[in-house]
Design an enzyme around this catalytic site. Structure first.
Site, short mmCIF file in Angstrom:
data_model
loop_
_atom_site.label_atom_id
_atom_site.label_comp_id
_atom_site.label_asym_id
_atom_site.label_seq_id
_atom_site.Cartn_x
_atom_site.Cartn_y
_atom_site.Cartn_z
N LEU A 82 22.97 31.15 11.58
CA LEU A 82 24.08 31.91 11.23
C LEU A 82 24.46 33.14 11.85
CD1 LEU A 82 23.94 30.76 7.45
CD2 LEU A 82 25.25 29.68 9.06
N CYS A 83 23.70 33.53 12.85
CA CYS A 83 23.96 34.75 13.40
C CYS A 83 25.16 34.48 14.40
CB CYS A 83 22.82 35.31 14.33
SG CYS A 83 21.55 35.79 13.44
N MET A 120 19.56 41.57 13.23
CA MET A 120 18.85 40.37 13.83
C MET A 120 18.44 40.28 15.17
SD MET A 120 18.34 39.10 10.91
CE MET A 120 17.41 37.94 11.33
N GLU A 121 19.16 40.98 16.10
CA GLU A 121 18.88 41.01 17.66
C GLU A 121 17.72 42.07 17.81
OE1 GLU A 121 22.73 38.98 17.17
OE2 GLU A 121 21.81 40.90 16.08
N ASP A 135 0.38 36.40 23.28
CA ASP A 135 0.17 35.35 24.36
C ASP A 135 -0.86 35.75 25.31
OD1 ASP A 135 0.28 32.74 25.33
OD2 ASP A 135 1.80 33.44 26.93
#
Length: 183
Positions: A82-83, A120-121, A135
């Site tokens: 929903l972004c 959100m970004e 990682d």
């Protein structure tokens, strides 16, 4: 109940469709918006030494985390349903080594001139930057820990400035100060 007499917990199609909606930003005003997110990854003594010396077997974790964080912020609308798709002005990834804790603090700043924010970004970029460090350090130490992931600051829009209720760490404030004149 379905045809076998078992009650389903799954909503039917019409119920599902009504549970989600993208925010309507049509009537919002375009403004400069900035978000700062931060988090920490604890990597252990040996992995920290190699990370600091930029000699991990898989490569320079800090450089790759910066690149990955920027790339992830740009991809946020494709990852979070929903972004809104937006055109970022800037994304910057900052890292701070904490030798006493064998940890790396990561901060991501996202900035835009738009009708919707960039929280959100910033958070997406932060999480992928942290996971990239994970990682590259996991071959040395699999007992890693990501902590304190949070939105620290946002500005712009009708609500103006918001700061995390716990305040901003000094390093986060110093980073934010670099961008304040633009907002």
């Amino acid at each position: 109940m379905n045809e076998t007499g078992v009650q389903s917990t799954m909503p039917d199609h019409d119920q599902t469709r009504q549970q989600f909606s993208m925010a309507d930003v049509a009537d919002k005003t375009v403004s400069r918006r900035l978000a700062l997110a931060g988090g920490t990854i604890v990597v252990g003594e040996e992995a920290f030494r190699l990370l600091r010396d930029r000699s991990l077997p898989k490569g320079d974790a800090l450089a790759l985390a910066e690149f990955a964080g920027i790339q992830a912020a740009k991809q946020t609308p494709g990852l979070i349903p929903l972004c809104h798709p937006i055109s970022l002005n800037r994304v910057a990834v900052h890292t701070r080594l904490r030798a006493d804790e064998h940890a790396v603090e990561v901060y991501v700043v996202a900035e835009i001139d738009a009708k919707t924010g960039v929280e959100m970004e910033a958070l997406c970029g932060l999480n992928i930057a942290l996971l990239t460090i994970w990682d590259l350090t996991k071959p040395i130490n699999a007992a890693l820990e990501i902590t304190a992931v949070k939105l620290l600051y946002k500005s712009g829009g009708k609500r103006g400035v918001w700061k995390h209720p716990d305040g901003l760490p000094a390093a986060a404030q110093a980073i934010l100060d670099q961008y304040q004149d633009r907002c």
